[in-house]
Write a protein that holds these residues in place. Structure first.
Motif, PDB file in Angstrom:
ATOM      1  N   ASN A   1      -9.471  -7.614  -4.066  1.00 30.86           N
ATOM      2  CA  ASN A   1      -9.913  -8.894  -3.624  1.00 30.86           C
ATOM      3  C   ASN A   1     -10.791  -8.656  -2.178  1.00 30.86           C
ATOM      4  OD1 ASN A   1      -8.147 -10.156  -5.691  1.00 30.86           O
ATOM      5  ND2 ASN A   1      -6.346  -9.220  -4.309  1.00 30.86           N
TER       6      ASN A   1
ATOM      7  N   CYS B   1       4.580   3.315 -10.113  1.00 22.63           N
ATOM      8  CA  CYS B   1       3.262   3.854  -9.937  1.00 22.63           C
ATOM      9  C   CYS B   1       3.162   4.957  -9.159  1.00 22.63           C
ATOM     10  CB  CYS B   1       2.056   2.764 -10.024  1.00 22.63           C
ATOM     11  SG  CYS B   1       2.100   2.146  -8.518  1.00 22.63           S
TER      12      CYS B   1
ATOM     13  N   PHE C   1      -7.184   3.346   4.790  1.00 20.23           N
ATOM     14  CA  PHE C   1      -6.323   2.568   4.042  1.00 20.23           C
ATOM     15  C   PHE C   1      -5.955   1.555   5.005  1.00 20.23           C
ATOM     16  CE2 PHE C   1      -4.249   2.611  -0.414  1.00 20.23           C
ATOM     17  CZ  PHE C   1      -3.643   1.519  -0.201  1.00 20.23           C
TER      18      PHE C   1
ATOM     19  N   ASP D   1       4.092  -2.052   1.253  1.00 18.70           N
ATOM     20  CA  ASP D   1       4.175  -1.679  -0.032  1.00 18.70           C
ATOM     21  C   ASP D   1       5.194  -2.740  -0.796  1.00 18.70           C
ATOM     22  OD1 ASP D   1       2.685   0.513   0.675  1.00 18.70           O
ATOM     23  OD2 ASP D   1       4.388   1.995   0.289  1.00 18.70           O
ATOM     24  N   PRO D   2       4.787  -3.207  -1.979  1.00 14.66           N
ATOM     25  CA  PRO D   2       5.408  -4.370  -2.514  1.00 14.66           C
ATOM     26  C   PRO D   2       6.656  -3.888  -3.329  1.00 14.66           C
ATOM     27  CG  PRO D   2       3.198  -4.352  -3.085  1.00 14.66           C
ATOM     28  CD  PRO D   2       3.471  -3.176  -2.576  1.00 14.66           C
TER      29      PRO D   2
ATOM     30  N   LEU E   1      -4.809  -7.107   1.251  1.00  8.38           N
ATOM     31  CA  LEU E   1      -3.987  -6.021   1.571  1.00  8.38           C
ATOM     32  C   LEU E   1      -3.011  -6.223   2.782  1.00  8.38           C
ATOM     33  CD1 LEU E   1      -3.593  -2.896   0.746  1.00  8.38           C
ATOM     34  CD2 LEU E   1      -5.342  -2.336   2.117  1.00  8.38           C
TER      35      LEU E   1
END
Ligand SMILES: C=C1C[C@]23C[C@@]1(O)CC[C@H]2[C@@]12CC[C@H](O)[C@@](C)(C(=O)O1)[C@H]2[C@@H]3C(=O)O
Ligand SMILES: O=C(O)CCC(=O)C(=O)O
Ligand SMILES: [Fe+2]
Length: 338
Positions: A102, A181, A206, A211-212, A323
């Motif tokens: 995105n 992951c 970054f 973090d989801p 993000l």
């Protein structure tokens, strides 16, 4: 701005964000010794206050860590054309500068992998055509050892919160369908950003985000760059420690504890001199798992702060976001005050 980096990659940084450089060092970072009988309450306290803590005495063999780090560097030092054969990350594979789909970019290259050893992407392994098995076993040994520690951490957190059964959280990661992951990040040194640095700005490796997943387990070499955002909005630098792990609370754990534990906003800044290598295991639940506050944690009259959703729904929504977005906002309830 055109940059000739050491690895010959990541040549343009003009589109990458900068941020204010001044950040105090986070000297009071909670350090949890897994052998300490007090660890469960210390962990909960750290997750409530910061959403992050450092783990020592973790029992992950140093040999697994150094072997994977050297395999990762072997990969990142390959010519760009070779690395590109392992990309794009869709969602797994090699990526450079672009993070997600995105429009986010950073001074970074990375490999995103499935944390399930059976599903290690073929596309990634083809790059290791001389020795794919050496890479595969370095990744698998490391992930297996880190998963074992992650389960223990989640069981201690559950104990500390008096959640029953104590495997209510860890079983979601142990599940063979767990959607977890693994990421190898490489932030090459960016000498050109020295000029920026002089004017009090820093190049973003970054960008800021939470973090989801449930928890993330991060290990880096001895190059600093990681920063976290405290409750009052100030950013602090987390001193690197190559022998320890950093545990981040993710959005899903925030919801499962009805906001008691907070997911931590963090980012990485590029270094002008040294390259940073980090390896992160993101422990997520199975796609069909409902993400709701755990009943044994809820007070009698306590209402959930969130509308019900599955991990699949959250992930789909997260992967459509930028993000830095506050992803949980879409799932928060508007609670009446009376
Ligand atoms: C911009 C994005 C990258 C990301 C997916 C997203 O749309 C928003 C969340 C990002 C993040 C952050 C933590 C992990 O590094 C990651 C793999 C994840 O699960 O969510 C990344 C995603 C990514 O790099 O694809
Ligand atoms: O590379 C790091 O140290 C952290 C990266 C990160 O936050 C992520 O990959 O989600
Ligand atoms: Fe992260």
């Amino acid at each position: 701005m055109v940059v000739q980096s050491q690895s010959g990659t990541l040549t343009h940084c003009s589109s990458i964000k900068t941020c204010n450089k001044a950040a105090a060092v986070f000297t009071s970072i909670p350090v949890i010794n897994l052998g300490d009988p007090e660890s469960k309450s210390l962990m909960v306290k750290a997750c409530e206050e910061y959403g992050l803590f450092k783990v020592v005495n973790h029992r992950v063999p140093m040999e697994f860590i150094t072997r994977l780090e050297s395999e990762a560097l072997g990969f990142f030092n390959l010519p760009q054309s070779e690395k590109d054969r392992a990309g794009p990350p869709d969602p797994f594979g090699y990526g450079s500068k672009r993070i997600g789909t995105n429009g986010d970019v950073g001074w970074i290259e990375y490999l995103l992998l499935n944390a399930n050893p059976q599903v290690l992407s073929l596309k990634t392994l083809t790059v290791f055509r001389q020795n794919p098995e050496i890479f595969r076993s370095a990744v698998n040994d490391y992930i297996q050892a880190v998963k074992t520690m992650a389960y223990e951490v989640l069981e201690l957190i559950a104990d500390g919160l008096k959640i029953e059964p104590r495997d209510a959280l860890s079983k979601l990661l142990r599940d063979e369908n767990s959607d977890s992951c693994f990421r190898l990040n490489h932030y090459p040194p960016c000498p050109e950003s020295e000029a920026l640095s002089l004017s009090g700005r820093n190049l973003v490796g970054f960008g800021e985000h939470t973090d989801p997943q449930i928890i993330s387990v991060l290990r880096s070499n001895n190059t600093s760059g990681l920063q976290i955002c405290l409750k009052d909005g100030t950013w602090v630098s987390v001193p690197s420690d190559e022998t320890s792990f950093f545990i981040n609370v993710g959005d899903a754990l925030q919801v499962m504890t009805n906001g008691r534990l907070k997911s931590v906003r963090h980012r990485v800044l590029a270094n002008t001199q040294k390259s940073r290598v980090s390896m992160i295991y993101f422990g997520g639940p199975p796609l069909s798992q409902k993400i709701v506050p755990l009943t044994s944690l809820m007070g009698k009259q306590e209402e959930s702060l969130y509308n019900e959703f599955t991990w699949s729904e959250y992930k789909t929504s997260a992967y459509k976001s930028r993000l830095a977005d506050y992803r949980l906002g879409l799932f928060e309830k508007t609670l009446s005050t009376n």
